[in-house]
Write an enzyme that holds these catalytic residues in place. Structure first.
Site, PDB file in Angstrom:
ATOM      1  N   HIS A 132       3.635  -2.381   3.239  1.00 48.77           N
ATOM      2  CA  HIS A 132       3.684  -1.030   2.677  1.00 48.77           C
ATOM      3  C   HIS A 132       4.969  -0.811   1.881  1.00 48.77           C
ATOM      4  O   HIS A 132       6.050  -1.249   2.305  1.00 48.77           O
ATOM      5  CB  HIS A 132       3.597   0.023   3.786  1.00 48.77           C
ATOM      6  CG  HIS A 132       2.251   0.082   4.440  1.00 48.77           C
ATOM      7  ND1 HIS A 132       1.860  -0.804   5.423  1.00 48.77           N
ATOM      8  CD2 HIS A 132       1.202   0.919   4.231  1.00 48.77           C
ATOM      9  CE1 HIS A 132       0.622  -0.523   5.798  1.00 48.77           C
ATOM     10  NE2 HIS A 132       0.197   0.515   5.096  1.00 48.77           N
ATOM     11  N   ASP A 182       0.817  -1.213   0.000  1.00 49.02           N
ATOM     12  CA  ASP A 182       0.000   0.000   0.000  1.00 49.02           C
ATOM     13  C   ASP A 182       0.854   1.267   0.000  1.00 49.02           C
ATOM     14  O   ASP A 182       1.997   1.273   0.465  1.00 49.02           O
ATOM     15  CB  ASP A 182      -0.880   0.046   1.259  1.00 49.02           C
ATOM     16  CG  ASP A 182      -2.100  -0.862   1.167  1.00 49.02           C
ATOM     17  OD1 ASP A 182      -2.161  -1.689   0.252  1.00 49.02           O
ATOM     18  OD2 ASP A 182      -2.975  -0.732   2.039  1.00 49.02           O
ATOM     19  N   HIS A 192      -5.518   9.370  -0.341  1.00 46.93           N
ATOM     20  CA  HIS A 192      -5.519   8.618   0.918  1.00 46.93           C
ATOM     21  C   HIS A 192      -6.400   9.232   2.013  1.00 46.93           C
ATOM     22  O   HIS A 192      -5.995   9.327   3.175  1.00 46.93           O
ATOM     23  CB  HIS A 192      -4.087   8.447   1.449  1.00 46.93           C
ATOM     24  CG  HIS A 192      -3.908   7.237   2.322  1.00 46.93           C
ATOM     25  ND1 HIS A 192      -4.045   7.275   3.703  1.00 46.93           N
ATOM     26  CD2 HIS A 192      -3.595   5.958   2.025  1.00 46.93           C
ATOM     27  CE1 HIS A 192      -3.812   6.079   4.206  1.00 46.93           C
ATOM     28  NE2 HIS A 192      -3.543   5.248   3.202  1.00 46.93           N
TER      29      HIS A 192
END
Length: 247
Positions: A204, A59, A114
């Site tokens: 991530h 992500d 986001h």
């Protein structure tokens, strides 16, 4: 007279509170596992546990500080993954988006900027997704179906809209909380301990601040060979759940 006024005021207040509560209920954010039970064709938190397949997901990239190391590790071990990219970062780093697709990974939508979807209207959510889609399409020529809500936060109403947009929401069932800057060996230990057949692993390759770091890229050097030695096969999310990623 005062009593009648007070009673009338209280009734009006109760009605207003009722309307407010109803509107909040309509926007109540549900858990992804719960929504996956309600909408099994639209929300996924894992794949089929009758197979040996698992999926690595990343992500908040592409981030030049981390994405390159992640892609190099995936290339070294010849395993695919799924990248949930932010539109604004994809726009700033298009070469990483091209490399992700060229090397056989899934590219997926993680909104443009986001936001927490709990703070947005359904129309605002759609705008965020469309804006990121437009960036991705401009770089690689297609819009992805796979979408991951930031923070895993999404309402039932938003899930329904996703279906209308031909998207699916992707959650996870393994989360080592690598964004907390824990060491690579701890990331590895948590992932290896929690992974089972069908798992979707959340990692991530980007973080919010230049002062923060993630150690997942280095952790891949342990995670991948160890899980392979246990008989697991790494696949993209689209393969894991059996859907076409391109709209």
């Amino acid at each position: 007279m005062i009593k009648r006024f007070t009673l009338s005021f209280l009734c009006t207040l109760l009605i207003a509170l009722s309307v407010f509560v109803d509107s909040m209920d309509a926007r109540q954010v549900g858990s992804l596992p719960g929504l996956a039970d309600q909408y099994p064709e639209l929300v996924f938190v894992r794949g089929n546990d009758a197979t040996n397949q698992i999926a690595l997901t990343f992500d908040d990239g592409p981030d030049p500080r981390f994405t390159d190391t992640v892609l190099n590790a995936l290339e070294e071990f010849d395993v695919p993954a799924t990248f949930f990219v932010l539109g604004q970062r994809a726009e700033a780093n298009p070469n990483y988006v091209r490399r992700i697709v060229d090397e056989g990974h899934d590219i997926a939508n993680h909104t443009y900027s986001h936001p927490n979807l709990a703070d947005l209207t359904v129309d605002e959510m759609e705008q965020e997704i469309n804006q990121a889609d437009a960036v991705i399409e401009n770089i690689v020529g297609f819009r992805p179906r796979l979408f991951r809500p930031p923070f895993g936060s999404i309402s039932e109403e938003e899930v329904v809209r996703l279906g209308e947009m031909n998207n699916v929401a992707i959650g996870w069932d393994v989360d080592p909380n690598d964004w907390q800057e824990i060491p690579a060996d701890e990331v590895s230990e948590r992932v290896i301990a929690d992974t089972t057949a069908g798992s979707i692993i959340l990692l991530h390759d980007g973080v919010d601040s230049p002062d923060l770091t993630v150690n997942s890229p280095e952790a891949l050097q342990t995670i991948i060979p160890e899980l392979q030695s246990q008989g697991y096969e790494f696949v993209t999310v689209s393969e894991l759940i059996g859907i076409e990623n391109r709209k």
